[in-house]
Motif scaffolding. Structure first.
Motif, PDB file in Angstrom:
ATOM      1  N   LEU A 152     -51.030  47.262  28.619  1.00  0.00           N
ATOM      2  CA  LEU A 152     -49.627  47.661  28.803  1.00  0.00           C
ATOM      3  C   LEU A 152     -48.797  46.421  29.095  1.00  0.00           C
ATOM      4  CD1 LEU A 152     -50.134  50.795  31.115  1.00  0.00           C
ATOM      5  CD2 LEU A 152     -49.865  50.752  28.633  1.00  0.00           C
ATOM      6  N   ARG A 153     -47.945  46.050  28.128  1.00  0.00           N
ATOM      7  CA  ARG A 153     -47.129  44.850  28.306  1.00  0.00           C
ATOM      8  C   ARG A 153     -45.642  45.171  28.436  1.00  0.00           C
ATOM      9  NH1 ARG A 153     -50.817  43.706  24.449  1.00  0.00           N
ATOM     10  NH2 ARG A 153     -49.314  44.011  22.755  1.00  0.00           N
ATOM     11  N   LYS A 154     -45.243  46.363  28.003  1.00  0.00           N
ATOM     12  CA  LYS A 154     -43.848  46.792  28.126  1.00  0.00           C
ATOM     13  C   LYS A 154     -43.805  48.314  28.186  1.00  0.00           C
ATOM     14  CE  LYS A 154     -43.391  46.068  23.116  1.00  0.00           C
ATOM     15  NZ  LYS A 154     -42.604  45.368  22.061  1.00  0.00           N
ATOM     16  N   THR A 155     -42.635  48.851  28.509  1.00  0.00           N
ATOM     17  CA  THR A 155     -42.539  50.297  28.747  1.00  0.00           C
ATOM     18  C   THR A 155     -42.838  51.119  27.498  1.00  0.00           C
ATOM     19  OG1 THR A 155     -40.136  50.122  28.393  1.00  0.00           O
ATOM     20  CG2 THR A 155     -40.927  50.121  30.675  1.00  0.00           C
ATOM     21  N   SER A 156     -42.618  50.572  26.323  1.00  0.00           N
ATOM     22  CA  SER A 156     -42.905  51.331  25.100  1.00  0.00           C
ATOM     23  C   SER A 156     -44.397  51.576  24.922  1.00  0.00           C
ATOM     24  CB  SER A 156     -42.347  50.603  23.872  1.00  0.00           C
ATOM     25  OG  SER A 156     -42.918  49.312  23.748  1.00  0.00           O
ATOM     26  N   HIS A 157     -45.227  50.870  25.683  1.00  0.00           N
ATOM     27  CA  HIS A 157     -46.671  51.055  25.621  1.00  0.00           C
ATOM     28  C   HIS A 157     -47.157  52.164  26.551  1.00  0.00           C
ATOM     29  CE1 HIS A 157     -47.186  46.574  24.243  1.00  0.00           C
ATOM     30  NE2 HIS A 157     -46.691  47.369  23.297  1.00  0.00           N
ATOM     31  N   LEU A 158     -46.220  52.891  27.168  1.00  0.00           N
ATOM     32  CA  LEU A 158     -46.590  53.941  28.118  1.00  0.00           C
ATOM     33  C   LEU A 158     -46.980  55.256  27.442  1.00  0.00           C
ATOM     34  CD1 LEU A 158     -43.837  53.415  30.856  1.00  0.00           C
ATOM     35  CD2 LEU A 158     -46.280  52.890  31.055  1.00  0.00           C
TER      36      LEU A 158
END
Length: 276
Positions: A152-158
């Protein structure tokens, strides 16, 4: 033999008298103690019981001896000095306090009773009939933290990730927003400690925390990382009371003075908050 018998009779009479005397003394002492316990005055009630979440540094925490510290402690001590009010903290989460206010008995299932709650309780949008709230005593951003090693590197990876947050707070509102936007899931807990534990144990992949809590969590747990800090959602710290009780005027006027003379900012900074 006659002399010995008379001596024994004399001794037995003395022994019985002594035993009776000792019994009477003990009975009198017990009665006096019972009377003292019955007539002992009850501890004087403080002007206000103030609810705060336990283990919620840098806002409120207590050591093993019960010595409390944090921004809320310094704030209440300052309010007490300015207004002359007396207070006592009672540990309760935002969701527990909300249950207390909404119950007809004035107490929740745990028997918690307090006059005010100091924290980040966030009423539902449009609800103006349940709570009365003071002006903010501190505002801060909301952070999304994730456990390292999940990619998980940014919120879109949630997408598909469970996000933990505290119930009855803006943290839960932000978590619901993220879940709806990225097809994730939200799970809520009563306390910050439960949120942290859920992520550290691998049940949830991410969490939403108040920026003050998040800063400490990142310092204390090398397995966490910051994904983002929201520019839209904020954590608002303030006093909350039942609508029919309202915020005491002494609190409202003193808070206005503390804000105007810079005391609130100074208290925040001495607790590592609002540091530019």
């Amino acid at each position: 033999w006659t002399g010995q018998r008379e001596w024994r009779i004399y001794f037995m009479k003395k022994w019985k008298l002594g035993a009776l005397f000792l019994t009477a003394v003990l009975l009198l002492a017990g009665c006096a103690k019972a009377e003292e316990q019955e007539t002992a005055p009850e501890p004087e009630r403080p002007d206000y019981y103030v609810g705060v979440e336990e283990n919620n540094a840098p806002y409120y925490s207590a050591d093993e001896n019960g010595n409390a510290s944090g921004y809320y402690v310094d704030l209440m001590n300052t309010l007490s000095e300015r207004t002359g009010i007396t207070y006592e903290f009672r540990t309760v989460s935002a969701s527990e306090y909300a249950a207390k206010v909404q119950s007809s008995s004035g107490e929740d299932a745990s028997g918690i009773s307090c006059d005010l709650f100091l924290g980040t309780l966030e009423p539902e949008v449009g609800d103006t009939s349940t709570y009365a709230q003071s002006e903010p005593v501190y505002e801060t951003g909301l952070c999304v933290l994730a456990a390292k090693g999940q990619g998980l590197r940014k919120t879109s990876h949630l997408r598909g990730v469970t996000i933990a947050a505290r119930a009855e707070t803006e943290e839960a509102v932000f978590s619901d927003y993220l879940a709806a936007r990225y097809d994730a899931e939200t799970i809520v807990f009563q306390k910050e400690a439960d949120v942290l534990a859920d992520v550290s144990q691998g049940y949830s992949g991410a969490m939403v925390l108040d920026e003050g809590n998040a800063s400490l969590a990142l310092q204390q747990d090398a397995g966490l990382k910051l994904l983002t800090t929201s520019g839209k959602y904020f954590s608002v710290h303030r006093f909350t009371a039942a609508a029919d009780q309202g915020i005491p005027e002494a609190f409202a006027s003193a808070l206005e003075e503390l804000s105007a003379d810079g005391t609130l900012t100074a208290l925040q900074q001495q607790n590592g908050l609002n540091v530019q």
